[in-house]
Design an enzyme around this catalytic site. Structure first.
Site, mmCIF file in Angstrom:
data_model
loop_
_atom_site.group_PDB
_atom_site.id
_atom_site.type_symbol
_atom_site.label_atom_id
_atom_site.label_comp_id
_atom_site.label_asym_id
_atom_site.label_seq_id
_atom_site.Cartn_x
_atom_site.Cartn_y
_atom_site.Cartn_z
ATOM 1 N N CYS A 127 -50.360 41.237 55.894
ATOM 2 C CA CYS A 127 -51.629 40.543 55.731
ATOM 3 C C CYS A 127 -52.808 41.500 55.769
ATOM 4 C CB CYS A 127 -51.727 39.544 56.886
ATOM 5 S SG CYS A 127 -53.271 38.708 56.956
ATOM 6 N N ARG A 156 -53.262 29.103 48.055
ATOM 7 C CA ARG A 156 -53.097 29.277 49.500
ATOM 8 C C ARG A 156 -54.329 29.960 50.111
ATOM 9 N NH1 ARG A 156 -50.674 32.599 53.627
ATOM 10 N NH2 ARG A 156 -49.537 31.165 54.973
HETATM 11 P P1 IMP Z 1 -44.820 38.279 59.479
HETATM 12 O O1 IMP Z 1 -43.720 37.520 60.147
HETATM 13 O O2 IMP Z 1 -45.609 39.106 60.440
HETATM 14 O O3 IMP Z 1 -44.345 39.079 58.314
HETATM 15 O O4 IMP Z 1 -45.860 37.191 58.949
HETATM 16 C C1 IMP Z 1 -45.497 36.167 58.077
HETATM 17 C C2 IMP Z 1 -46.681 35.234 57.898
HETATM 18 O O5 IMP Z 1 -47.781 35.907 57.284
HETATM 19 C C3 IMP Z 1 -46.418 34.084 56.961
HETATM 20 O O6 IMP Z 1 -45.701 33.044 57.569
HETATM 21 C C4 IMP Z 1 -47.806 33.660 56.528
HETATM 22 O O7 IMP Z 1 -48.443 32.810 57.451
HETATM 23 C C5 IMP Z 1 -48.564 34.964 56.537
HETATM 24 N N1 IMP Z 1 -48.738 35.516 55.205
HETATM 25 C C6 IMP Z 1 -47.866 35.515 54.168
HETATM 26 N N2 IMP Z 1 -48.354 36.200 53.121
HETATM 27 C C7 IMP Z 1 -49.574 36.613 53.492
HETATM 28 C C8 IMP Z 1 -50.594 37.371 52.831
HETATM 29 O O8 IMP Z 1 -50.444 37.837 51.703
HETATM 30 N N3 IMP Z 1 -51.747 37.559 53.518
HETATM 31 C C9 IMP Z 1 -51.931 37.064 54.764
HETATM 32 N N4 IMP Z 1 -50.983 36.403 55.444
HETATM 33 C C10 IMP Z 1 -49.816 36.176 54.806
#
Ligand code: IMP
Length: 520
Positions: A329, A433
């Site tokens: 993100c 989104r």
């Molecule tokens: P991770 O488990 O830290 O990889 O986070 C996953 C979460 O990041 C997802 O469930 C979304 O809520 C969020 N997310 C997914 N794609 C993006 C993005 O491109 N930008 C910001 N947040 C994202």
């Protein structure tokens, strides 16, 4: 209540002490409140993903292109938690993904795919290739006349032949046919009885017919084996695996998409928006709850108590918390509204818990803490407050995540993992989104990256589950509701970890070391 230590603070006092600061996982030290008097295996991981859906592992697979399609959904449902099929797919494709999950382990396969005796074997091969289904009742004028399984033909030798010449005819199937009227009427007793008959029969499938020998349903030996091998698997009333699906915040599109997803048998929907607390998400939520009152809807993403409560007032069945914290993100670089995940989760969970209690909302609304989780202890800390932890990067490297294994220059095995807010993904549909319109000036909120390859879900996820159990056990609690009780009643004390403390808590003072877990 007796304090277990003079220096730790109760959760409420702790967060009040750090009012105005956004804290996250590594900032927190959790003190052990109770004596440990049970083994890790005694810990229960049961929880709810939404008001009406119970699951056996407090996790969810994120609705992302590189995480949640049908293969992931099947594998994690067998491990006790649901995946949410992402929406960067056409409506037809997304509904088909849901169908594939629902068909996987059915108990009773209602309305099974059939062929006629005049069809060719090549048709059976096509069905097998496109759906994975190889057990086909053969019907003529609706009546059962035979059975064709993969043992009855060779693709090379028999493709052009008629089904009638390879099928096992009715008179040789007697031991594997049962009349519907001879089975109990109640669903689970009927399944139990059908499974018993099948296990005694030596056959691979039991065919259930009505009085006029029309096929009603079937049960297969592989389904029984699968359910014995995965005692934590999460299933609906018909014994199919539980799966969710994401929808956007564009009401026009959602109307069509939701209708197909519901027809496909989806168990719950998730309005997938990084900008929760908007009027367009409210409109979608209210539409879905009015149109499909039997389908639970997850609302988010939010990071403040106020936004979480609005979600409940607008009808949400679960609140998804996390802004600007996912591993892929870049929101914090390009926009505002982000908040560190532990503070966000505590603030929302406390508000939701108190609101549900005060307004006698029963079952209460679960909180899903989403994003930023990369270690077992982080998951443990999230579960101090939340009911479910949503994972992206921790699942992205598994075999079941879409995409192939790639290699970096050192020859390490990796898998691609990109944000739904990366320009690449947004152009395939997820722009909504981020409240972006597809056009030249789109600002990405995510990156394209990669994570370590982690092998199959069946090898990796049991380790995560055991890691969570160890977190619970280390505090002397046996389940999530006891943990929440202990945290919100002030039995669990916490402290802020200093920068020096973080260094000490990490692995240190070694010239080199090898980690035995694929944690990046
Ligand atoms: P991770 O488990 O830290 O990889 O986070 C996953 C979460 O990041 C997802 O469930 C979304 O809520 C969020 N997310 C997914 N794609 C993006 C993005 O491109 N930008 C910001 N947040 C994202």
């Amino acid at each position: 209540m007796e304090r277990i230590d003079p220096f730790g603070l109760k959760a409420e006092d702790f967060f009040k002490n750090f009012c105005g600061e956004s804290l996250t996982f590594d900032d927190l030290c959790i003190l052990q409140p109770y004596t440990i008097d049970f083994p890790v295996s005694d810990v229960s991981l049961a929880t709810r993903i939404s008001r009406n859906i119970e699951i056996n592992t407090p996790l969810a697979a994120s609705p992302m292109e590189d995480i949640s399609e049908y293969r992931m959904a099947i594998s994690v449902a067998l491990q006790g938690f649901p995946a949410i099929i992402h929406y960067n797919l056409s409506i037809y494709e997304q509904a088909e993904q849901v169908r594939r999950v629902k068909r996987f382990e059915n108990g009773f396969v209602k309305d099974p795919i059939t062929l006629g005796p005049e069809d060719t074997i090549s048709r059976a091969i096509e069905i097998r290739n496109s759906t994975g289904i190889s057990t086909l009742p053969i019907v003529s004028k609706k009546k059962l006349v035979g059975l064709l399984t993969k043992n009855d033909y060779s693709g090379q030798k028999h493709a052009h032949m008629m089904v009638s010449s390879r099928m096992v005819p009715l008179d040789r199937l007697k031991h594997q046919i049962v009349r519907l009227g001879d089975l109990p009427a109640e669903d689970s007793a009927r399944l139990q009885k059908a499974n018993d008959i099948l296990l005694d029969s030596h056959a691979g499938v039991l065919l259930i017919v009505d009085d006029s020998t029309e096929i009603d349903s079937l049960v297969t030996r592989t389904d029984i084996e699968k359910s014995e091998a995965y005692p934590d698997s999460i299933k609906d009333r018909n014994n199919s695996l539980i799966v969710g699906a994401a929808v956007q915040t564009n009401l026009g599109e959602v109307k069509e998409r939701a209708s197909e997803l519901v027809k496909a048998g989806v168990d719950f929907l998730c309005i997938d928006s990084s900008h929760g607390n908007s009027t367009h998400e409210r409109d979608v939520l209210q539409y879905l709850k009015k149109e499909y009152s039997h389908i639970d809807v997850i609302y988010g993403n939010v990071a403040t108590a106020g936004a979480a409560l609005k979600g409940i007032q607008w009808g949400a069945d679960a609140i998804r918390v996390g802004k600007g914290v996912g591993s892929i993100c870049s929101t914090s670089q390009v926009s505002l509204g982000s908040r560190s995940q532990i503070t966000a989760t505590y603030a929302c969970a406390k508000a939701v818990r108190e609101y549900c209690f005060k307004n006698q909302i029963e079952p209460s609304v679960p909180v899903i803490s989403d994003g930023g989780y990369s270690t077992f202890s982080a998951i443990g800390k999230g579960l101090l407050f939340a009911d479910v932890i949503m994972l992206g990067s921790m699942l992205a490297g598994t075999d079941e995540a879409p995409g192939k294994v790639i290699y970096d220059r050192q020859g390490r095995e990796l898998k691609e993992y990109k944000g739904m807010g990366s320009l690449e993904a947004m152009r395939r549909g997820s722009a909504a989104r981020y409240d972006e319109e597809d056009g030249g000036d789109m600002v990405g909120e995510g990156v394209v990256g990669s994570v370590r390859y982690k092998g199959p879900v069946s090898g990796w996820v049991p380790k995560i589950k055991n890691g969570i159990r160890k977190c619970f056990q280390s505090l002397g609690v046996r389940d999530l509701s006891s943990l929440h009780e202990a945290v919100f009643n002030g039995a669990v004390l916490m402290e802020r970890m200093s920068e020096a403390g973080k260094r000490e808590a990490g692995i240190h003072d070694l010239t080199e070391y090898k980690m035995d877990l694929p944690l990046d």
